[in-house]
Scaffold this active site. Structure first.
Site, PDB file in Angstrom:
ATOM      1  N   ARG A 145       0.853  -1.192   0.000  1.00  0.00           N
ATOM      2  CA  ARG A 145       0.000   0.000   0.000  1.00  0.00           C
ATOM      3  C   ARG A 145       0.890   1.244   0.000  1.00  0.00           C
ATOM      4  NH1 ARG A 145      -2.485   0.162   6.198  1.00  0.00           N
ATOM      5  NH2 ARG A 145      -0.475   0.292   7.235  1.00  0.00           N
ATOM      6  N   ASN A 166      -4.513   8.273   4.478  1.00  0.00           N
ATOM      7  CA  ASN A 166      -4.405   7.477   5.706  1.00  0.00           C
ATOM      8  C   ASN A 166      -2.957   7.465   6.160  1.00  0.00           C
ATOM      9  OD1 ASN A 166      -5.728   5.608   7.647  1.00  0.00           O
ATOM     10  ND2 ASN A 166      -4.127   4.223   6.913  1.00  0.00           N
ATOM     11  N   GLU A 167      -2.739   7.825   7.393  1.00  0.00           N
ATOM     12  CA  GLU A 167      -1.387   7.808   7.955  1.00  0.00           C
ATOM     13  C   GLU A 167      -0.365   8.280   6.912  1.00  0.00           C
ATOM     14  OE1 GLU A 167      -0.612   3.965   9.707  1.00  0.00           O
ATOM     15  OE2 GLU A 167      -1.649   4.539  11.535  1.00  0.00           O
ATOM     16  N   GLU A 224      -3.468  -8.243   6.660  1.00  0.00           N
ATOM     17  CA  GLU A 224      -3.828  -7.964   8.056  1.00  0.00           C
ATOM     18  C   GLU A 224      -4.806  -8.981   8.620  1.00  0.00           C
ATOM     19  OE1 GLU A 224      -4.702  -3.740   7.623  1.00  0.00           O
ATOM     20  OE2 GLU A 224      -2.698  -3.317   8.400  1.00  0.00           O
ATOM     21  N   LYS A 225      -4.813 -10.191   8.048  1.00  0.00           N
ATOM     22  CA  LYS A 225      -5.807 -11.169   8.527  1.00  0.00           C
ATOM     23  C   LYS A 225      -5.501 -11.643   9.943  1.00  0.00           C
ATOM     24  CE  LYS A 225      -3.814 -15.156   6.062  1.00  0.00           C
ATOM     25  NZ  LYS A 225      -2.706 -14.405   5.422  1.00  0.00           N
ATOM     26  N   PHE A 226      -4.281 -11.447  10.421  1.00  0.00           N
ATOM     27  CA  PHE A 226      -3.988 -11.820  11.810  1.00  0.00           C
ATOM     28  C   PHE A 226      -3.937 -10.612  12.734  1.00  0.00           C
ATOM     29  CE2 PHE A 226      -2.094 -15.556   9.540  1.00  0.00           C
ATOM     30  CZ  PHE A 226      -3.134 -16.426   9.892  1.00  0.00           C
ATOM     31  N   HIS A 227      -4.529  -9.510  12.287  1.00  0.00           N
ATOM     32  CA  HIS A 227      -4.633  -8.321  13.143  1.00  0.00           C
ATOM     33  C   HIS A 227      -5.961  -8.402  13.882  1.00  0.00           C
ATOM     34  CE1 HIS A 227      -4.778  -4.110  14.352  1.00  0.00           C
ATOM     35  NE2 HIS A 227      -3.572  -3.913  13.856  1.00  0.00           N
ATOM     36  N   GLU A 262      -7.198   5.261  15.767  1.00  0.00           N
ATOM     37  CA  GLU A 262      -6.996   3.813  15.652  1.00  0.00           C
ATOM     38  C   GLU A 262      -6.220   3.322  16.863  1.00  0.00           C
ATOM     39  OE1 GLU A 262      -4.772   2.448  12.263  1.00  0.00           O
ATOM     40  OE2 GLU A 262      -5.915   3.657  10.857  1.00  0.00           O
TER      41      GLU A 262
HETATM   42  C1  GAL Z   1      -2.310   1.482  10.694  1.00  0.00           C
HETATM   43  C2  GAL Z   1      -3.179   1.696   9.473  1.00  0.00           C
HETATM   44  C3  GAL Z   1      -4.315   0.715   9.392  1.00  0.00           C
HETATM   45  C4  GAL Z   1      -3.858  -0.657   9.762  1.00  0.00           C
HETATM   46  C5  GAL Z   1      -3.232  -0.627  11.129  1.00  0.00           C
HETATM   47  C6  GAL Z   1      -2.764  -1.976  11.611  1.00  0.00           C
HETATM   48  O1  GAL Z   1      -0.997   1.819  10.362  1.00  0.00           O
HETATM   49  O2  GAL Z   1      -3.672   3.001   9.420  1.00  0.00           O
HETATM   50  O3  GAL Z   1      -4.821   0.758   8.082  1.00  0.00           O
HETATM   51  O4  GAL Z   1      -2.927  -1.086   8.822  1.00  0.00           O
HETATM   52  O5  GAL Z   1      -2.124   0.213  11.120  1.00  0.00           O
HETATM   53  O6  GAL Z   1      -2.141  -1.904  12.866  1.00  0.00           O
END
Ligand code: GAL
Length: 671
Positions: free
Chosen positions: A115, A153-154, A359-362, A311
């Protein structure tokens, strides 16, 4: 140029998440909305990574799915934090214009497939992105559910430093504006060294990979340029939004460990509300204190006003080498610590745990295992508590101490050739903050040169880069009666990374009453002993006092016999200096001694759970709220009177806080 601020107004403390429904088939959406309602979710960020969905081919827009998502959320009374969708360019764009792809310092490109694969200086990217923003803003600019705009985003999470030819051109333009002439640039960068003198602007490059270490002043300016470049991009998106919407605009900052590329002090005024993303970092020695620091810095960026935690995570992240699950109750403690420290919003990445993708394990609010889980029950419990805190929204944190923090010093400290690679800026900041935190002192985090008149104690850890004017604000404040602690390696270089000659600490030398003649770092793992019995690591200095009194000297090590901790009377105040990296207990004792002298106390007296208790007060116009977060397993008691908002119980004199619990007392008139 700064935008005209619009205020973010939400009922109470926002509770929300990133929502990525495009990852799911529509049959899941109704359940999502129903469960959001059950959990009390009332602010949802959508369309953050939406580009390839709403513009599947260049210039071809398809808003059908987003329309439906927004309709569903609106019908459920959920407010929307609308992403501009520009965070990640679609494959058709970078295929057509590969020059958009960012370049690393070694000249290699970074490709599509992750990304944020875009160069911050790319006009091609900007044109395509702004066309998209215009389409989104035109369509939803006056939609009643849209409460906030979420730019990209960020910004700069992955692509902050791009070394491509387009960036090089833009860097030269930026340098030309800053210096005007090549002579001025050559002087500022000290290019007489190693035959680096420039005689044409086009000779100047970003600090690409070199054989030896690079010119540190060039690297410093490249950091400044890169931060400004992304801020310029933020402004460009904001200007487009403004043409179609009067809702507040923000982007999510990354005030969190290890992210150093954006100087958010220079960004803050452009945000209508400060929003931050924070993730616990299991690699840190004290991630609980780091969370508190990040929250206090977010509040500092907001000038003390409430901010939004945009977040954080309900449990483990997926991007550290070892991703720790949160302990039972930790989700609640983490979230409410942010609220205690000024957040008026508690949001998560993300709503429903992904089944596919990186990010499936987030963790998420709704885990893979569904609602019959402890995690979901904790989420619902938290949502209920946040709802009960409506009256806290808008109140401000009370602090009588400040810590000075600087991204520029971070960049300057981390240059390639320095006295010790083991000494990092953030480590010094965390050590200082950790000592204040352990002593129970609430601090505001401020920029160098900020007005200090609200404070009685100021801590200045490792402020390596220091301008004369910034030093003057500090020394004048000390002379007017303030008590300051400055720590090693501060005041070493000026704005251009040029050493302040005549003895280190430069413009602070006189106020500190010392002259540092030589740095004498020590190897990681070695311990130094001071004459007061305390221990220290990493650093020592060979200095002589001029007017200061020595509180402790080095009893051993390379600076044996030289002053380690000094105190100088300066006007009506006291200027303290620590020439070494004090061990945590010694640091805490020193802070406690100084705080006592400055009459700076914890927000309320407490017993039990020593070092594991956070006590912070938020104050409104006619009432105040005492937040007590007990990270320990033992019960604690805190002096308080009023009504506890989580249990609804009256508190008369003492609040009992069980191990692991949080208590929030609406206080009866605290003067
Ligand atoms: C941030 C991001 C999110 C997600 C998250 C995971 O950096 O804005 O999209 O990736 O981390 O921790």
């Amino acid at each position: 140029m700064t935008s005209t601020a619009r205020s973010f107004s939400h009922r109470g403390i926002a509770f929300g998440c990133d929502y990525n429904p495009e990852q799911w088939t529509p049959d899941v959406w109704d359940e999502d909305i129903a469960l959001m309602t059950e959990a009390g979710v009332d602010l949802v960020a959508v369309n953050i990574f939406g580009w390839s969905h709403i513009e599947p081919r260049s210039g071809e827009f398809d808003f059908a799915r987003l329309d439906e998502i927004i309709r569903l959320l609106h019908a459920a009374g959920i407010r929307i934090n609308l992403g501009t969708a520009t965070a990640s360019p679609p494959a058709w764009l970078t295929r057509r214009y590969p020059e958009i792809l960012p370049m690393a310092e070694d000249g290699t490109r970074r490709y599509q497939g992750g990304r944020q694969a875009w160069c911050p200086s790319s006009p091609l990217f900007r044109d395509a992105a702004l066309r998209l923003v215009e389409a989104v803003a035109r369509r939803y600019g006056d939609h009643p559910a849209v409460e906030l705009w979420h730019v990209s985003n960020e910004l700069g999470c992955h692509n902050a430093l791009c070394y491509c030819d387009v960036s090089a051109d833009s860097f030269r333009f930026w340098l030309h504006r800053r210096y005007g002439t090549l002579e001025a640039l050559n002087t500022a960068w000290g290019t007489a060294f190693w035959s680096q003198t420039y005689s044409e602007w086009d000779e100047i490059l970003p600090p690409r990979a070199t054989l030896s270490s690079r010119n540190p002043a060039q690297s410093l300016d490249f950091h400044r340029f890169s931060s400004d470049e992304l801020l310029g991009y933020y402004r460009a998106e904001t200007e487009v939004i403004r043409r179609f919407s009067d809702k507040p605009v923000t982007t999510n900052f990354m005030v969190t460990a290890h992210i150093e590329n954006m100087d958010y002090w220079s960004w803050a005024a452009d945000m209508d509300v400060i929003a931050n993303d924070h993730y616990l970092d299991g690699r840190l020695a004290d991630s609980t204190a780091e969370l508190a620091f990040a929250a206090d810095l977010s509040r500092g960026l907001s000038g003390g006003a409430p901010w939004i935690l945009m977040e954080h995570s309900t449990g483990a992240v997926n991007w550290q080498p070892l991703n720790l699950a949160k302990a039972p109750g930790q989700l609640l403690r983490n979230s409410l610590t942010h609220v205690a420290r000024g957040a008026d919003g508690v949001c998560f990445f993300q709503w429903r745990a992904s089944l596919q993708g990186s990010e499936k394990f987030h963790s998420a609010m709704l885990p893979h295992a569904g609602t019959d889980t402890d995690l979901w029950r904790e989420v619902v419990e938290l949502g209920g508590i946040v709802e009960r805190l409506e009256e806290v929204a808008g109140t401000r944190v009370e602090a009588h101490a400040a810590l000075v923090f600087s991204w520029e010093s971070w960049w300057a400290t981390q240059t390639e050739s320095r006295p010790s690679q083991a000494v990092g800026y953030l480590d010094q900041v965390h050590a200082a903050y950790g000592a204040l935190h352990a002593a129970g002192i609430t601090v505001d985090v401020v920029a160098p040169g900020a007005d200090l008149s609200d404070y009685r104690l100021v801590v200045v850890p490792g402020l390596h880069l220091l301008r004369a004017a910034e030093a003057a604000v500090l020394t004048d404040w000390i002379a007017a009666g303030g008590i300051a602690l400055v720590t090693y390696y501060s005041g070493t270089v000026d704005e251009q990374d040029r050493v302040w000659a005549g003895g280190y600490t430069g413009p602070l030398r006189e106020a500190l009453g010392i002259r540092v003649e030589e740095f004498a770092p020590v190897a990681p793992g070695e311990t130094l002993t001071l004459t007061d019995g305390s221990s220290a690591t990493l650093w020592s200095e060979r200095s002589r006092v001029t007017t200061a009194a020595v509180a402790a000297s080095f009893a051993d090590g390379p600076s044996q016999g030289r002053p380690a901790i000094t105190r100088n009377a300066w006007g009506d105040g006291e200027a303290w200096y620590a020439a070494t990296h004090l061990a945590p207990d010694a640091y805490r004792s020193l802070i406690e001694r100084l705080a006592d002298a400055a009459d700076v106390r914890p927000a309320a007296p407490a017993t039990g759970a020593d070092g594991a208790l956070e006590v912070v007060r938020r104050r409104g116009s006619d009432t105040s709220y005492l937040f007590v977060v007990n990270h320990g397993s033992a019960a604690a008691s805190v002096q308080a009177s009023g009504t506890e908002l989580i249990t609804g119980m009256p508190v008369a004199g003492v609040a009992q806080v069980p191990g692991g619990a949080v208590r929030i007392v609406r206080e009866e008139l605290v003067a």
